[in-house]
Write a protein that holds these residues in place. Sequence first.
Motif, PDB file in Angstrom:
ATOM      1  N   ALA A   1      16.803 -98.782  78.154  1.00 10.58           N
ATOM      2  CA  ALA A   1      15.560 -99.465  78.537  1.00 10.58           C
ATOM      3  C   ALA A   1      14.993-100.195  77.313  1.00 10.58           C
ATOM      4  CB  ALA A   1      14.539 -98.465  79.063  1.00 10.58           C
ATOM      5  N   THR A   2      14.184-101.204  77.558  1.00 10.90           N
ATOM      6  CA  THR A   2      13.492-101.886  76.461  1.00 10.90           C
ATOM      7  C   THR A   2      12.075-101.312  76.408  1.00 10.90           C
ATOM      8  OG1 THR A   2      14.786-103.854  76.915  1.00 10.90           O
ATOM      9  CG2 THR A   2      12.824-104.147  75.554  1.00 10.90           C
ATOM     10  N   VAL A   3      11.729-100.726  75.275  1.00 18.02           N
ATOM     11  CA  VAL A   3      10.426-100.063  75.133  1.00 18.02           C
ATOM     12  C   VAL A   3       9.752-100.652  73.902  1.00 18.02           C
ATOM     13  CG1 VAL A   3       9.258 -97.837  74.856  1.00 18.02           C
ATOM     14  CG2 VAL A   3      11.427 -97.941  76.107  1.00 18.02           C
ATOM     15  N   GLU A   4       8.614-101.304  74.111  1.00 17.05           N
ATOM     16  CA  GLU A   4       7.957-101.966  72.979  1.00 17.05           C
ATOM     17  C   GLU A   4       6.496-101.543  72.901  1.00 17.05           C
ATOM     18  OE1 GLU A   4       8.729-106.513  73.250  1.00 17.05           O
ATOM     19  OE2 GLU A   4       8.762-105.663  75.270  1.00 17.05           O
ATOM     20  N   GLN A   5       6.016-101.363  71.674  1.00 25.09           N
ATOM     21  CA  GLN A   5       4.585-101.139  71.475  1.00 25.09           C
ATOM     22  C   GLN A   5       3.919-102.492  71.288  1.00 25.09           C
ATOM     23  OE1 GLN A   5       3.379 -99.148  67.901  1.00 25.09           O
ATOM     24  NE2 GLN A   5       1.463 -98.461  68.801  1.00 25.09           N
ATOM     25  N   ARG A   6       2.859-102.747  72.085  1.00 22.00           N
ATOM     26  CA  ARG A   6       2.188-104.063  72.036  1.00 22.00           C
ATOM     27  C   ARG A   6       0.871-103.990  71.280  1.00 22.00           C
ATOM     28  NH1 ARG A   6       4.918-108.150  73.731  1.00 22.00           N
ATOM     29  NH2 ARG A   6       3.110-109.113  74.724  1.00 22.00           N
ATOM     30  N   GLY A   7       0.342-102.796  71.114  1.00 21.36           N
ATOM     31  CA  GLY A   7      -0.949-102.596  70.466  1.00 21.36           C
ATOM     32  C   GLY A   7      -1.249-101.117  70.517  1.00 21.36           C
ATOM     33  N   ALA A   8      -2.442-100.695  70.087  1.00 16.65           N
ATOM     34  CA  ALA A   8      -2.765 -99.266  70.094  1.00 16.65           C
ATOM     35  C   ALA A   8      -2.751 -98.735  71.530  1.00 16.65           C
ATOM     36  CB  ALA A   8      -4.129 -99.040  69.465  1.00 16.65           C
ATOM     37  N   GLY A   9      -1.829 -97.860  71.832  1.00 17.74           N
ATOM     38  CA  GLY A   9      -1.728 -97.258  73.170  1.00 17.74           C
ATOM     39  C   GLY A   9      -1.154 -98.192  74.220  1.00 17.74           C
ATOM     40  N   ALA A  10      -0.903 -99.434  73.858  1.00 15.89           N
ATOM     41  CA  ALA A  10      -0.413-100.425  74.834  1.00 15.89           C
ATOM     42  C   ALA A  10       1.094-100.586  74.676  1.00 15.89           C
ATOM     43  CB  ALA A  10      -1.119-101.762  74.627  1.00 15.89           C
ATOM     44  N   TRP A  11       1.811-100.188  75.697  1.00 20.09           N
ATOM     45  CA  TRP A  11       3.277-100.205  75.629  1.00 20.09           C
ATOM     46  C   TRP A  11       3.842-100.941  76.835  1.00 20.09           C
ATOM     47  CZ3 TRP A  11       6.578 -97.088  72.188  1.00 20.09           C
ATOM     48  CH2 TRP A  11       5.850 -96.556  71.104  1.00 20.09           C
ATOM     49  N   ARG A  12       5.020-101.526  76.626  1.00 18.94           N
ATOM     50  CA  ARG A  12       5.691-102.271  77.699  1.00 18.94           C
ATOM     51  C   ARG A  12       7.103-101.718  77.836  1.00 18.94           C
ATOM     52  NH1 ARG A  12       5.564-108.664  77.113  1.00 18.94           N
ATOM     53  NH2 ARG A  12       3.519-108.377  78.054  1.00 18.94           N
ATOM     54  N   VAL A  13       7.480-101.380  79.065  1.00 16.85           N
ATOM     55  CA  VAL A  13       8.825-100.840  79.315  1.00 16.85           C
ATOM     56  C   VAL A  13       9.524-101.726  80.342  1.00 16.85           C
ATOM     57  CG1 VAL A  13      10.182 -98.811  80.006  1.00 16.85           C
ATOM     58  CG2 VAL A  13       7.927 -98.494  78.973  1.00 16.85           C
ATOM     59  N   SER A  14      10.687-102.250  79.967  1.00 15.07           N
ATOM     60  CA  SER A  14      11.492-102.997  80.941  1.00 15.07           C
ATOM     61  C   SER A  14      12.613-102.084  81.391  1.00 15.07           C
ATOM     62  CB  SER A  14      12.051-104.280  80.324  1.00 15.07           C
ATOM     63  OG  SER A  14      10.965-105.094  79.946  1.00 15.07           O
ATOM     64  N   GLY A  15      12.622-101.766  82.676  1.00 19.66           N
ATOM     65  CA  GLY A  15      13.516-100.728  83.189  1.00 19.66           C
ATOM     66  C   GLY A  15      14.868-101.258  83.617  1.00 19.66           C
ATOM     67  N   ARG A  16      15.745-100.330  83.962  1.00 23.06           N
ATOM     68  CA  ARG A  16      17.124-100.667  84.340  1.00 23.06           C
ATOM     69  C   ARG A  16      17.401-100.371  85.810  1.00 23.06           C
ATOM     70  NH1 ARG A  16      20.326-101.872  80.043  1.00 23.06           N
ATOM     71  NH2 ARG A  16      22.092-101.690  81.464  1.00 23.06           N
ATOM     72  N   GLY A  17      16.389 -99.879  86.532  1.00 24.67           N
ATOM     73  CA  GLY A  17      16.601 -99.531  87.941  1.00 24.67           C
ATOM     74  C   GLY A  17      17.174 -98.127  88.067  1.00 24.67           C
ATOM     75  N   VAL A  18      16.900 -97.486  89.205  1.00 25.79           N
ATOM     76  CA  VAL A  18      17.392 -96.120  89.458  1.00 25.79           C
ATOM     77  C   VAL A  18      18.920 -96.134  89.394  1.00 25.79           C
ATOM     78  CG1 VAL A  18      17.619 -94.343  91.250  1.00 25.79           C
ATOM     79  CG2 VAL A  18      15.395 -95.407  90.813  1.00 25.79           C
ATOM     80  N   GLY A  19      19.497 -95.242  88.586  1.00 25.76           N
ATOM     81  CA  GLY A  19      20.956 -95.175  88.443  1.00 25.76           C
ATOM     82  C   GLY A  19      21.498 -96.115  87.383  1.00 25.76           C
TER      83      GLY A  19
END
Length: 450
Positions: free
Chosen positions: A69-87
Amino acid sequence: MVHSASVTPLRASAPAAPLSGTHRVPGDKSISHRALMFGALAIGTTEIAGLLEGEDVLRTAAAMRALGATVEQRGAGAWRVSGRGVGGLVEPADVLDMGNSGTAARLLCGLLAGHPIFAVMTGDSSLRKRPMLRVTAPLSATGASFWTREGGRLPLAVQGAVEALPLDYRLPVASAQVKSACLLAGLCARGTTRVVEPEPTRDHTENMLRHFGATVRVADTAEGRVIELEGQPELIAAPILVPGDPSSAAFLLVGALLVPGSRLTIANVGLNPLRTGLFATLREMGAILRVENARTEGGEPVGDVVAEYGPLRAVEVPPGRAPSMIDEYPILAVAAATATGTTRMRGLAELRVKESDRLAATAAMLAANGVAASIEGDDLLVHGTGAAIPGGGLVATHMDHRLAMSALIMGLAARAPVGVDDAGFIETSFPGFAALVNLAAGGEAIRSLA
Ligand SMILES: O=C(O)C1=C[C@@H](OP(=O)(O)O)[C@@H](O)[C@H](O)C1
Ligand SMILES: C=C(OP(=O)(O)O)C(=O)O
């Protein structure tokens, strides 16, 4: 990000002024882990606000990255996750190190069981003592294979199922981690996964599954609470607002109940009824504790909790309440130490398998500071002083954040300062704890012991 080899001894003493003001605590740990995991399994981009940036949750963030997955911190407590779908998670190239976090390790077992990949997981020396069979045994029925160290301990290896089978499992102990592991595996399975819990436990997984579009049915029946999940849903990314952690708020609120003259508000506290057993217990003890601005945010009840200093009396805490306050017994024991009479907390066997043996360590923390406490079977008895705690002891925290924070709050209400051997593990769940207590106390009530 990882607790360093150096230890952080701290000491707390009675503050010059009462605890006061309006403060916020970091985001809920349970919801933060789940937000990252569901974000990684969803299609699209999940925006998270208020994520707990404690070491436990950062371990989950790192594991989700290692699984593709792509997991990025955007700011204090602000995070963005780009998922891969179930499985859609991919095989990690290296060992997954879950640090001190039981939740991260056990939920991840569920997630891995449903994916046809090989992974190895470990943790720190506290986590490597904790039982994993409670998840690997039921999860094996999906078709996944687990290999653990003797006694079902980490490190473990898992070969996930190629076509996961749905589980039908009755939990032998009340555990939201085991329930959640089964449901996470059930996402990848064709058909209906069914979990029955003897006592309801925190339902953040069920709430978040629905929030991401899965079909979850919950029914209270004669056999207990039955949760059914329809497998192989398409989870769709959805924004998440993480409330303040009631388990973290508990420390400052109890501090205010115990330090004469205090009146303190913790704003934006998550008040999911399956998490608020401590607040109910403190009210039974006579605490002045009320909720203002009760509202629903991001699908979870939230409010501002106000605590005022006042005398407390002993109570008996029933075993059925344990799931709704499982992490709060050490700080309840501190409150009970100042109460008039003997408080009996019943049915605490699960405390023996937390970051430390919390049953023994809590009794030892009190004894080291002049408060009589005893263990009878699975019950903890605290003989309240009805006045200030003597204090003056050095508390062994055994890599356990909740013991460290409980001992430091005890120091605020004690006649002599209370020391802790290592407060470093507080970073797992409550970064900035000492600074926030000092802010509320208007001075250096907690300081370095070095
Ligand atoms: O599911 C969760 O997020 C948690 C469940 C509880 O553990 P158990 O499931 O072992 O009771 C709790 O102690 C832990 O801090 C967080
Ligand atoms: C028991 C706890 O957490 P975990 O099981 O995730 O290590 C806790 O935070 O008190």
